[in-house]
Scaffold this motif. Structure first.
Motif, short mmCIF file in Angstrom:
data_model
loop_
_atom_site.label_atom_id
_atom_site.label_comp_id
_atom_site.label_asym_id
_atom_site.label_seq_id
_atom_site.Cartn_x
_atom_site.Cartn_y
_atom_site.Cartn_z
N ALA A 1 17.10 -1.57 -13.17
CA ALA A 1 15.69 -1.85 -12.94
C ALA A 1 14.94 -0.53 -12.86
CB ALA A 1 15.50 -2.65 -11.66
N GLU A 2 13.69 -0.59 -13.24
CA GLU A 2 12.86 0.62 -13.24
C GLU A 2 11.64 0.42 -12.36
OE1 GLU A 2 11.62 2.00 -17.07
OE2 GLU A 2 11.05 3.98 -16.29
N PHE A 3 11.44 1.32 -11.43
CA PHE A 3 10.28 1.30 -10.55
C PHE A 3 9.16 2.08 -11.21
CE2 PHE A 3 7.58 1.33 -7.05
CZ PHE A 3 7.31 2.61 -6.58
N PHE B 1 14.95 2.46 -2.97
CA PHE B 1 14.30 2.94 -1.75
C PHE B 1 13.43 4.15 -2.05
CE2 PHE B 1 16.29 -0.25 0.32
CZ PHE B 1 17.59 -0.08 0.72
N SER B 2 13.99 5.09 -2.82
CA SER B 2 13.25 6.30 -3.16
C SER B 2 14.05 7.03 -4.24
CB SER B 2 13.06 7.21 -1.94
OG SER B 2 14.31 7.66 -1.46
N GLY B 3 13.50 8.14 -4.75
CA GLY B 3 14.24 8.96 -5.69
C GLY B 3 14.12 8.47 -7.13
N GLY C 1 0.78 -1.23 0.00
CA GLY C 1 0.00 0.00 0.00
C GLY C 1 0.81 1.27 0.00
N ALA C 2 1.99 1.23 0.55
CA ALA C 2 2.82 2.44 0.62
C ALA C 2 4.02 2.27 -0.31
CB ALA C 2 3.26 2.66 2.06
N THR C 3 4.97 3.18 -0.19
CA THR C 3 6.17 3.07 -1.02
C THR C 3 7.00 1.88 -0.55
OG1 THR C 3 6.22 5.44 -1.43
CG2 THR C 3 8.26 4.21 -1.80
#
Lengths: 113, 113
Positions: free
Chosen positions: B65-67, B51-53, B28-30
């Protein structure tokens, strides 16, 4: 740098015999520690994890147990092995303060005969 | 709880061709996202993490890899595979305040000459 050791690398044990697998981590303190099992052709199954000395969480009820007698030592045990305990056992660690990415040891191949 | 699906059990690719491995997560979250590689009889090695960014992350061995949040995906790519890339690849997801990672079932990559 951090390193993780597991021994033995391979083990063949008869049904009903005891088991002790050891995992140690170097170069870090207060790690989270994990035991996984891979059965042949299957994915990773988390067995136990520990966030501190003497603190063990069990994920799957079974005849295995885990202990953490020292900060960087994690032991997987059984009093009586079953055929179904055969598999590849992996120990892993993660930082106690990080994003919990895990780093794995080389594994122990256990065959129960 | 978070979970991961790797839709492809087995992929065969020619040496020198591009490779893409799919990973879909549920959280549900990042999430914190990871790709690991496992050669036969070895432990898992961390290829890359998110993790972020920046949503495109670079890893070791030429992998990226691509989020994509809109697709709940974290696909792994390599422009040109080498025979040594033959291995099993695992996607994993973690979350804040959760010491555990959820692993996908893995994708086995075979490289043909």
């Amino acid at each position: 740098s951090q390193t993780i050791h597991q021994w033995p690398a391979t083990l063949v044990q008869p049904v009903g015999s005891p088991l002790s697998l050891e995992c140690t981590v170097e170069g870090t303190s207060n790690p989270n520690l994990y035991w996984y099992r891979q059965a042949a052709g299957r994915g990773l199954q988390l067995l136990f994890y520990s966030v501190g000395i003497g603190q063990i969480s069990s994920e799957v009820p079974q005849n295995l147990s885990a202990s953490r007698p020292q900060d960087r030592q994690f032991i997987l045990s059984s009093k009586k092995l079953l055929l179904s305990d055969s598999g590849f056992y992996l120990c892993a660690w993660s930082s106690g303060t990080g994003k919990y990415e895990q780093y794995f040891g080389p594994g122990t191949r256990l065959t129960v005969t | 709880a978070q979970s991961v699906t790797q839709p492809d059990i087995h992929i065969t690719v020619s040496e020198g061709a591009s490779l893409e491995l799919r990973c879909n997560y549920s959280y549900g979250a990042t999430p914190y996202l990871f790709w690991y590689v496992q050669s036969p009889g070895q432990g898992l090695q961390l290829l890359l993490k998110y993790f972020s960014g920046d949503t495109l992350v670079q890893g070791i061995k030429g992998f990226e890899a691509e989020f994509k949040r809109s697709q709940s995906s974290f696909n792994l790519r390599k422009p040109s595979v080498h025979w040594s890339d033959a291995a099993e690849y695992f996607c994993a997801v973690g979350a804040d305040n959760d010491y555990k990672l959820s692993f996908g079932a893995g994708t086995t990559v075979t490289v043909r000459a």
